[in-house]
Each structure stands twice: as C-alpha cells, then as structure tokens.
Motif scaffolding. Sequence first.
Motif: not given
Length: 301
Positions: A46-48, A114-115, A120-121, A126-127
Amino acid sequence: MLYFVQQFLNGAHSAALYALLAFGYALGNGVLHRANLAHGALFAFAGQTAILASVFAWNVLWLALPATVALSVSIGLLYACAAAVIVSRLVLSPLAERSPNAIVVATLAVAIVLSEAGRIAADTRDFWLPPMLATPVVLASDGRYDATLTLIQLINCAAALVCVGAGALLVRQHAFGRLWRAVADDPTAASLCGVDTRSVFQRTMLLAGAYAAASGIMAALYYGNLGFGAGLIYGLKILFVSALGSRGEPLNAAAGAAVFGFAESLWAGYFPIEWRDAWMLGLLIVALVLMKSTSGTKATI
C-alpha cells in the motif's frame, strides 16, 4: 530530561503505526488461526503504491500537492484492499477449509509476490516524496531545548487512534463483532447456528487489509519512502507482538504493539540504531520462550 521526552514523543508516532497494523493483524488472525506473513507485505504494498501514484500524479498529471496526496492515498487503499480481497477469496478461504497449516506457506508466497510486484512497478528504483507537513509543534520546552512533533506525526497519531477506536467499537458493540467472535471461537458451531462463515471470513480479511494499508500509507507519507523488504520486518514484529498477548483481542494486540513502538524509539535514542531491529526481535523471541515455559501453553500466532 527533555531528551527522554523527545524520544518518548517520537515513540508515539511509531506506536500509532504499529498499533494500527497490529489491530488489523489480530482481526485476521482471529479467523485464520495461523500466522499471516502477507499482512506486513500488504502494509508495504500500500505504501509503495501510494508513492508511485504520487509520482505519477505530480509528474504526469501535474496535480497540486493536496490533490496528489489525496489521489495517492485513495489509490493505495484501493489497490491494497483489492489485493486483500483476491488473496482472501482465492488463497486463504480455500486453505482455511481444507488445509489450514498450508496458510503459513501460502501467505509467505503472497508476500513475495506483492514485494516483487512493487519492485517491478518501480523498476527497482526508490522514489522519495518531499517532506510534507514537517512544521514542528513544540510540546515541551525548558528554554534551551524543545521537544516537538511535526504536523504529519500528530495527524498520523490522531488518525491511528480514531481507526483503532472505531475498530474496537465495531468488534465489541456491532453485529459484525459478534459474528467475528463466533467464527473466531468455533467456525463449525457458528455455521451450524446459521452464520455465513465464509462471508464473515472475507469481510474480516478485507478489514484487516484496510488497516494494514492505512498504516503503510501513513508510514510512506511520513518517511517519504518505503523499501521493498519493509513489509517482512514490520510483519514479523507484529506477528511476535500479537503472539505475546493479544489473546484473541485486537485491542490488546494494538496496545502491545504501541508499547513495542515506544520501546523501539527509546532504544534508538540511547543505543546503536543499526542493532535496533536485531535486538528488539531477539527480545520478543526471548519473551515468547519465557511465556511458553512459565505458562506451559503454546503461544498463538
């Protein structure tokens, strides 16, 4: 003295995030009766997702900051809840009825998926979000040193308190809470009494996923980033804390997680922070072993 007060105040924010995550974990664990290793992964997912949505809204849609935050929060909650529903219907519900012990392995697989989906997305990058609502609010002062919390910390603490309080009222006073307790205590007996156990199971897992998502989004907005492996660490901490003393009560799990958050913050203030997670997890394991040896019963995770 004010240094201790500052560390305690810092712990309040960590305690709020842990309490929110633990409340959702205890809800799901009540109907699963097995360790759910995917709960922490939903937190990170959710955070990502919220961070990626923020980057897209800001750089592509050119939205203003308030609209960017609102869109990212909405998309993060939506994606995480959708993932919780899919996992509940396709993985957890069938296994809970046929092979409960396989749930631990299955949820580990879900956590990996999920990780990897988040990695991959983001194209393995790291943003970082810019600092938001970082204005310090002085809560204590001696004229030379101020103990403060930022606006976003105060908002997160208040939001977590409201969510946990609302969840506690739902479990204790609403019809859903009675159905949840019936299914958690004995799903077979509840089914014989006319309770739609599958519906209660799926609604519970959706609610648990929503709590994990809310905690993950709060953490992402505060820290500005959430690593791909953060879900595993957070999930393990909550699993051990819940095993220590939830006793089937989500509010107890939230309270225990809050205490853990305060203890973790005090450790970071007085001891080497690079050893924090190792020592805190080690202390939780020792506490579980001691509890089992003194009570003669098996801790439920």
